[in-house]
Design a protein around this motif. Sequence first.
Motif, PDB file in Angstrom:
ATOM      1  N   GLU A  48       4.426  10.492   0.096  1.00 43.10           N
ATOM      2  CA  GLU A  48       4.036   9.592   1.183  1.00 43.10           C
ATOM      3  C   GLU A  48       3.673  10.329   2.468  1.00 43.10           C
ATOM      4  OE1 GLU A  48       6.993   6.552   1.724  1.00 43.10           O
ATOM      5  OE2 GLU A  48       6.159   5.375   0.068  1.00 43.10           O
ATOM      6  N   GLY A  49       3.720  11.652   2.475  1.00 49.60           N
ATOM      7  CA  GLY A  49       3.307  12.413   3.641  1.00 49.60           C
ATOM      8  C   GLY A  49       4.380  12.609   4.685  1.00 49.60           C
ATOM      9  N   LYS A  50       5.634  12.280   4.378  1.00 53.26           N
ATOM     10  CA  LYS A  50       6.724  12.507   5.324  1.00 53.26           C
ATOM     11  C   LYS A  50       7.201  13.956   5.278  1.00 53.26           C
ATOM     12  CE  LYS A  50       8.299   7.750   4.661  1.00 53.26           C
ATOM     13  NZ  LYS A  50       9.370   6.893   4.078  1.00 53.26           N
ATOM     14  N   ALA A  51       6.934  14.628   4.188  1.00 51.49           N
ATOM     15  CA  ALA A  51       7.301  16.042   4.017  1.00 51.49           C
ATOM     16  C   ALA A  51       6.178  16.719   3.245  1.00 51.49           C
ATOM     17  CB  ALA A  51       8.625  16.182   3.290  1.00 51.49           C
ATOM     18  N   ALA A 108       8.422  21.711  -4.978  1.00 52.86           N
ATOM     19  CA  ALA A 108       7.482  20.595  -4.974  1.00 52.86           C
ATOM     20  C   ALA A 108       6.716  20.625  -3.657  1.00 52.86           C
ATOM     21  CB  ALA A 108       8.227  19.278  -5.135  1.00 52.86           C
ATOM     22  N   TYR A 109       5.447  20.288  -3.692  1.00 50.43           N
ATOM     23  CA  TYR A 109       4.620  20.470  -2.499  1.00 50.43           C
ATOM     24  C   TYR A 109       3.437  19.512  -2.489  1.00 50.43           C
ATOM     25  CZ  TYR A 109       1.315  22.610  -5.685  1.00 50.43           C
ATOM     26  OH  TYR A 109       0.436  22.811  -6.720  1.00 50.43           O
ATOM     27  N   ARG A 110       2.851  19.374  -1.314  1.00 52.09           N
ATOM     28  CA  ARG A 110       1.540  18.745  -1.127  1.00 52.09           C
ATOM     29  C   ARG A 110       1.009  19.184   0.223  1.00 52.09           C
ATOM     30  NH1 ARG A 110       0.020  12.359  -0.642  1.00 52.09           N
ATOM     31  NH2 ARG A 110       0.421  12.882   1.542  1.00 52.09           N
ATOM     32  N   ASP A 111      -0.299  19.277   0.327  1.00 51.63           N
ATOM     33  CA  ASP A 111      -0.968  19.634   1.581  1.00 51.63           C
ATOM     34  C   ASP A 111      -0.582  21.018   2.074  1.00 51.63           C
ATOM     35  OD1 ASP A 111      -2.271  17.117   1.699  1.00 51.63           O
ATOM     36  OD2 ASP A 111      -0.463  16.225   2.546  1.00 51.63           O
ATOM     37  N   LEU A 112      -0.358  21.945   1.146  1.00 53.77           N
ATOM     38  CA  LEU A 112      -0.149  23.345   1.492  1.00 53.77           C
ATOM     39  C   LEU A 112      -1.305  24.160   0.924  1.00 53.77           C
ATOM     40  CD1 LEU A 112       3.675  23.815   0.830  1.00 53.77           C
ATOM     41  CD2 LEU A 112       2.543  23.400   3.026  1.00 53.77           C
ATOM     42  N   SER A 113      -1.721  25.179   1.639  1.00 55.58           N
ATOM     43  CA  SER A 113      -2.851  26.004   1.196  1.00 55.58           C
ATOM     44  C   SER A 113      -2.444  26.860   0.005  1.00 55.58           C
ATOM     45  CB  SER A 113      -3.330  26.904   2.329  1.00 55.58           C
ATOM     46  OG  SER A 113      -2.326  27.863   2.646  1.00 55.58           O
ATOM     47  N   ASP A 114      -3.432  27.323  -0.733  1.00 51.94           N
ATOM     48  CA  ASP A 114      -3.163  28.229  -1.851  1.00 51.94           C
ATOM     49  C   ASP A 114      -2.471  29.498  -1.373  1.00 51.94           C
ATOM     50  OD1 ASP A 114      -4.344  26.420  -3.542  1.00 51.94           O
ATOM     51  OD2 ASP A 114      -6.272  27.464  -3.638  1.00 51.94           O
ATOM     52  N   PRO A 153       0.826  -1.214   0.000  1.00 51.77           N
ATOM     53  CA  PRO A 153       0.000   0.000   0.000  1.00 51.77           C
ATOM     54  C   PRO A 153       0.864   1.270   0.000  1.00 51.77           C
ATOM     55  CG  PRO A 153      -0.754  -1.567   1.665  1.00 51.77           C
ATOM     56  CD  PRO A 153       0.571  -2.057   1.182  1.00 51.77           C
ATOM     57  N   MET A 154       0.373   2.265  -0.682  1.00 55.86           N
ATOM     58  CA  MET A 154       1.020   3.571  -0.670  1.00 55.86           C
ATOM     59  C   MET A 154       0.609   4.297   0.607  1.00 55.86           C
ATOM     60  SD  MET A 154       2.965   5.479  -2.738  1.00 55.86           S
ATOM     61  CE  MET A 154       3.426   7.224  -2.929  1.00 55.86           C
ATOM     62  N   PRO A 155       1.565   4.760   1.416  1.00 53.58           N
ATOM     63  CA  PRO A 155       1.201   5.472   2.650  1.00 53.58           C
ATOM     64  C   PRO A 155       0.337   6.697   2.359  1.00 53.58           C
ATOM     65  CG  PRO A 155       3.520   4.896   2.675  1.00 53.58           C
ATOM     66  CD  PRO A 155       3.022   4.597   1.288  1.00 53.58           C
ATOM     67  N   THR A 156      -0.544   7.008   3.291  1.00 51.32           N
ATOM     68  CA  THR A 156      -1.448   8.149   3.132  1.00 51.32           C
ATOM     69  C   THR A 156      -1.300   9.126   4.291  1.00 51.32           C
ATOM     70  OG1 THR A 156      -3.225   6.901   4.199  1.00 51.32           O
ATOM     71  CG2 THR A 156      -3.118   6.816   1.794  1.00 51.32           C
ATOM     72  N   ASP A 157      -0.106   9.215   4.864  1.00 52.22           N
ATOM     73  CA  ASP A 157       0.125  10.101   6.006  1.00 52.22           C
ATOM     74  C   ASP A 157       0.024  11.565   5.583  1.00 52.22           C
ATOM     75  OD1 ASP A 157       0.611   7.839   7.484  1.00 52.22           O
ATOM     76  OD2 ASP A 157       2.783   7.927   7.193  1.00 52.22           O
ATOM     77  N   ARG A 158      -0.265  12.418   6.565  1.00 53.27           N
ATOM     78  CA  ARG A 158      -0.291  13.860   6.364  1.00 53.27           C
ATOM     79  C   ARG A 158       0.426  14.520   7.536  1.00 53.27           C
ATOM     80  NH1 ARG A 158      -1.892  12.126   2.238  1.00 53.27           N
ATOM     81  NH2 ARG A 158      -3.630  12.838   0.913  1.00 53.27           N
ATOM     82  N   PRO A 159       1.429  15.363   7.276  1.00 53.71           N
ATOM     83  CA  PRO A 159       2.127  16.023   8.393  1.00 53.71           C
ATOM     84  C   PRO A 159       1.219  17.033   9.077  1.00 53.71           C
ATOM     85  CG  PRO A 159       2.914  16.865   6.285  1.00 53.71           C
ATOM     86  CD  PRO A 159       2.004  15.725   5.969  1.00 53.71           C
ATOM     87  N   GLU A 160       1.361  17.153  10.391  1.00 55.07           N
ATOM     88  CA  GLU A 160       0.531  18.090  11.141  1.00 55.07           C
ATOM     89  C   GLU A 160       0.909  19.539  10.866  1.00 55.07           C
ATOM     90  OE1 GLU A 160       0.663  17.065  15.228  1.00 55.07           O
ATOM     91  OE2 GLU A 160      -0.286  15.090  14.967  1.00 55.07           O
ATOM     92  N   LYS A 161       2.177  19.806  10.603  1.00 55.23           N
ATOM     93  CA  LYS A 161       2.620  21.135  10.196  1.00 55.23           C
ATOM     94  C   LYS A 161       3.614  20.973   9.063  1.00 55.23           C
ATOM     95  CE  LYS A 161       6.407  21.585  13.560  1.00 55.23           C
ATOM     96  NZ  LYS A 161       6.970  22.431  14.652  1.00 55.23           N
ATOM     97  N   ALA A 217      -0.069  11.621  -6.669  1.00 58.35           N
ATOM     98  CA  ALA A 217      -0.332  11.490  -5.232  1.00 58.35           C
ATOM     99  C   ALA A 217      -1.064  12.709  -4.673  1.00 58.35           C
ATOM    100  CB  ALA A 217       0.985  11.283  -4.485  1.00 58.35           C
ATOM    101  N   GLY A 218      -1.433  13.640  -5.538  1.00 65.83           N
ATOM    102  CA  GLY A 218      -2.194  14.800  -5.089  1.00 65.83           C
ATOM    103  C   GLY A 218      -1.373  16.038  -4.836  1.00 65.83           C
ATOM    104  N   GLY A 219      -0.090  16.010  -5.169  1.00 68.45           N
ATOM    105  CA  GLY A 219       0.771  17.177  -4.987  1.00 68.45           C
ATOM    106  C   GLY A 219       1.053  17.866  -6.295  1.00 68.45           C
ATOM    107  N   GLY A 220       2.152  18.609  -6.327  1.00 66.73           N
ATOM    108  CA  GLY A 220       2.477  19.327  -7.548  1.00 66.73           C
ATOM    109  C   GLY A 220       3.862  19.930  -7.507  1.00 66.73           C
ATOM    110  N   VAL A 221       4.269  20.470  -8.634  1.00 61.48           N
ATOM    111  CA  VAL A 221       5.531  21.200  -8.778  1.00 61.48           C
ATOM    112  C   VAL A 221       5.198  22.544  -9.391  1.00 61.48           C
ATOM    113  CG1 VAL A 221       7.732  21.277  -9.984  1.00 61.48           C
ATOM    114  CG2 VAL A 221       6.950  19.128  -8.982  1.00 61.48           C
TER     115      VAL A 221
END
Length: 361
Positions: free
Chosen positions: A280-283, A335-341, A232-240, A307-311
């Motif tokens: 993988e949500g580690k960064a 490169a990023y993921r889970d950052l606000s606009d 399985p591909m990890p689905t973690d999300r960093p808290e900050k 994975a839902g991110g982008g460059v």
Amino acid sequence: MTSGCSQPYQQPYPRVLCIVALKRCGCHNKRVEHLNIRCSIIGQLDIGVIISCNFSMKLGCSQCYSQPYPRILCKTAYNSIMTRLSPTQIHRTRQLAERAAACALSYYQSDYEITIKSDESPVTQADLAVSELLEKHLPAIADFPVLSEESQPEQPLWTGWETYWLIDPIDGTKHFINRTGDFCVCIALIHRNQAVFGLIIAPTTGALWLAQTADEDNDMLLEKYQNGQAVPMPTDRPEKPIVALSTKTLSKRMSILLAALPAYDWYNRGSALKYIDIAEGKASLYPKMWDTCEWDSAAGQCILACAGGGVMRFDTRDTIHYGKSASLINPHFFAYRDLSDETLVALCECYPQAVIHPRDC
């Protein structure tokens, strides 16, 4: 089939004909239950062969479609239709990547020669051996040109290629030399200036990630393998926000840029494995404010996008495109993921003040 000159001419024409036929009859979402194709060569031109095909198919909707289909089919025509790899091609590419990783490891665990290239970057026997392996076998999987960090044509032919393989045989050569483990093999497929397939394998851990973007005929694909087995591909999300950096110290340039974040942690990570950490949500962020090349980013960009991110480029806020110019140098990007606009905009706004400082200050 065999042409008049007795040389075999093989292409997967049935897929092309199926797509055309299904779309013509309006049932392109239906399952093909039966397909008959009979082909014969009726002529030959410089650009390819002329074939006459008669085919019929029975669709899942119980409709039948039969059509004599004479047309010119050549390598260029097929390549313009084939925009994604088939499951079989993906499987073969994964197997080849595992061979490449084993090749890299055979040098990693022994002594090898190191030379310095004209750009003052190191290259090892492992880089060259892996490049040779991939350049030889990738076109047998999908017949496209191969552009490698270690083997570039004298002229920028890639600007005229609609589809091509883009590879970094060993990304993170300095980490390979220092035996940190932070290196990987990167394979990407570029189609019309976009990375549509990406594969990264970490030889020291046996972990492999691959992704393929969606098109009208294929769903998006994102997979992870460990020592050849799907996991399985990890689905973690960093808290900050957690920032993955290529450097071991936080420079003034980087501190100014990261002021766009309200709070963050950071760590050092080598090679394109930073893209994997984000996927993988580690960064959540990997900023690059100095020159990199297109083979450094293509595979990671594709995997991260799936994975839902982008460059994002700092200057235009657009994504990175490939093969559009004679220069293979990427613009500065992150490169990023889970950052606000709002955070993405703030990073772009901080960039001009940050980049004026020397890289290591």
